[in-house]
Design a protein around this motif. Sequence first.
Motif, short mmCIF file in Angstrom:
data_model
loop_
_atom_site.label_atom_id
_atom_site.label_comp_id
_atom_site.label_asym_id
_atom_site.label_seq_id
_atom_site.Cartn_x
_atom_site.Cartn_y
_atom_site.Cartn_z
N ALA A 80 22.39 28.62 21.27
CA ALA A 80 21.20 28.88 20.45
C ALA A 80 21.53 29.03 18.97
CB ALA A 80 20.51 30.15 20.94
N ALA A 81 22.80 28.77 18.62
CA ALA A 81 23.27 28.90 17.23
C ALA A 81 23.00 30.29 16.66
CB ALA A 81 22.64 27.82 16.34
N LEU A 82 23.24 31.30 17.52
CA LEU A 82 23.07 32.69 17.08
C LEU A 82 24.44 33.26 16.71
CD1 LEU A 82 20.58 33.91 19.84
CD2 LEU A 82 20.07 33.71 17.41
N ASN A 83 24.44 34.27 15.86
CA ASN A 83 25.66 34.94 15.45
C ASN A 83 26.34 35.58 16.67
OD1 ASN A 83 27.56 36.73 14.49
ND2 ASN A 83 26.19 37.78 13.07
N GLN A 84 27.52 35.06 17.04
CA GLN A 84 28.20 35.54 18.25
C GLN A 84 28.53 37.03 18.15
OE1 GLN A 84 32.34 35.11 18.69
NE2 GLN A 84 32.26 34.36 20.81
N ASN A 115 34.93 34.62 17.71
CA ASN A 115 35.15 33.86 16.47
C ASN A 115 35.70 34.76 15.37
OD1 ASN A 115 33.99 31.72 17.81
ND2 ASN A 115 31.93 32.18 17.06
N PRO A 146 15.60 31.55 20.75
CA PRO A 146 16.76 32.25 20.17
C PRO A 146 16.51 33.70 19.78
CG PRO A 146 16.67 30.01 19.35
CD PRO A 146 15.45 30.20 20.19
N SER A 165 26.22 30.60 21.39
CA SER A 165 26.69 29.32 20.86
C SER A 165 25.60 28.25 21.02
CB SER A 165 27.97 28.92 21.60
OG SER A 165 28.31 27.62 21.29
#
Lengths: 65, 578
Positions: free
Chosen positions: B509-513, B223, B470, B507
């Motif tokens: 777990a909505a964690l910072n890639q 990203n 997460p 993605s």
Amino acid sequence: MSLLRNQTALQGIAFVLLMVSLPVVVLGGLGDELWLLVGLAVAAVGFLIPPLAKLVPSEDDEEDE
Amino acid sequence: MARELSIPPYPRKASERRPVTAWVYATHCKRHRSDTTAKAVISVESDLPITLANWLLALVPIIVLLILLVVLRWTAAQAGAVGFFTAALIAWLVFQSDTGVLAVATGKGVWDGVFILLVVWPALMLYEVSDKAGAFDVLRKGITKFTESKLMLTLAFGWVFVCFLQGIAGFGTPIAIVAPLLVGLGMRPVMAVAIPLIGHSFANMFGTLAVGWLATLQVVELNNQQATALETAALLWIPNLLSGLAIAWMYGRGKGVMKALPVIGVITLIHGGGQLALAGVNPIISNFIPTTVALGAILALMRIPAYNKPDDIETDIFEDSGGKTEDEDGPEYSLTLAMSPYFVLIAVSLLVLVVPPVNEYLGRFGIGLPFPAVETGYGVAQAAEENYGDIEIFTHPGLLLLFSAAAGYAIFRAKGLYKEGFGKNAWSGLVGNALPASVAVLGFLTLSTIMDHSGMTTVLAQGIADVAPPMVYAFAANWIGILGAFMTSSNTASNILFGPLQSEAASAAALNQSAIIGAQSTGGAIGNAIAPANVVLGTGTAKISGQEGAVLRKTLPYAAAAAVLVGIATVALIAFTG
């Protein structure tokens, strides 16, 4: 018998068998699948040697004793 | 359903290639199960049952390997062979891998092993050529001109020089070169292998002209590339600082650390800080430049009186003058002459690997092997390969080592430094050490390819991703990178293997890639300190084949500590950056 007690010679045989298995597998991949099996078997024999060699007392071990 | 990860074809026309990345891309392709024409297909979402039982069974070959090496103290060749059979048996019985899958995986593993053996054999030749001319005796005596502090020598060779080599050459070459040099300085062989293994680990990701980073870009859609590069470099600073501290600790426990602290501070600022500063600007040179600057810095630090005189610290990592005294009869010639093969190696490596036109021209000659497509009963598929594991003959580190060994032989022979019987002694030394190392390397890499082709590796990583909450996953992300590097002895391979999975998990777990990929990459770097194939490279060239378990017992605590700290830092990074 002395060959079986020579760790370097045994490692050498294992190494050669593993190297030989490579072109045999490649040959099998190009055509006759039987060669894939032969290549795998050759590699397996090569990998059998180091653990089996552990069971045989080496010349170095006997010298140590 | 299988998801395809395609690696774009390497541009055939020279005008379409970017100058520096040409070699890097080719190197990445040749080592990582892809070639310039075929697609690498990795079934991440196949019908593989990700269950606890399967996860535990997939872990068995690694556990067996570690127990045999570390606990039962089997030699690497014996442990690697048993590991191969264990992996093959589980792949066949549990993961529905037929003999075709096993044969192709074995063939690829042997070919991957050949790549490493082409470093091991010439590195041993270089050692024999130098040793038989008495070069290491001269080094041991001559190095005192720079410093008489063994702590500084340990840091200079085991941390700074090994990272410099990783910055340009990589692929195990730094270990194969530095381990025998440290033995030559009188260090105990087990420590002489463990220290460079720890010392070089941080440089694996952005070293070798950032091959690991470039490979990651090919398999993960990032990203934010700049943020990922920066967060990766920030996390890599941890193993860098820790490796300096660990080496000083191994030298003289608390006293060693206290004395080395200012030196460690300066070097880690250059290594870690320099890499962090450059990663956002140009990742390709972000390791090469700082590791080169650090080489100059450590030489400058050696001029400070406190780091120039013998240490008043007790250490058990050196043998008493290597069993020899300084007054003994030995060859008398200059340090420059003694080190001439290594100067040749550095010069040739810089010319061949760093100068783009030379690299591009020499990189055209390669050998790869064809392998057929295979698929397990669970649908884990590997595409057919026309040119698997392309080895570029003239840019391979092994050829550079061979050239240096030949140059060293010519120089030493011209100076009349070889005694009678040199050839026979050197040959027996070479074969006696290279053979066990070779069988071991082949065992480890076939184990790795069988686990990969059968889907066991995917089960291990996916299992963690599926069940961990997460933040727990964020903490464990670098452990997955370590697993990949442990199995393949390559940071790059670890990222190719697990980068896509880590990205998907981040993605989901909505964690910072950026942080998760950074953790994966840092884990891949740390894992190189404990990868059995790397350990064997060191034990082979330090002539202590069979003592791999002893080396692992020294490097495992460092890797575990680094993994925990990087895990905590990853969680903090995510909490901080959102």
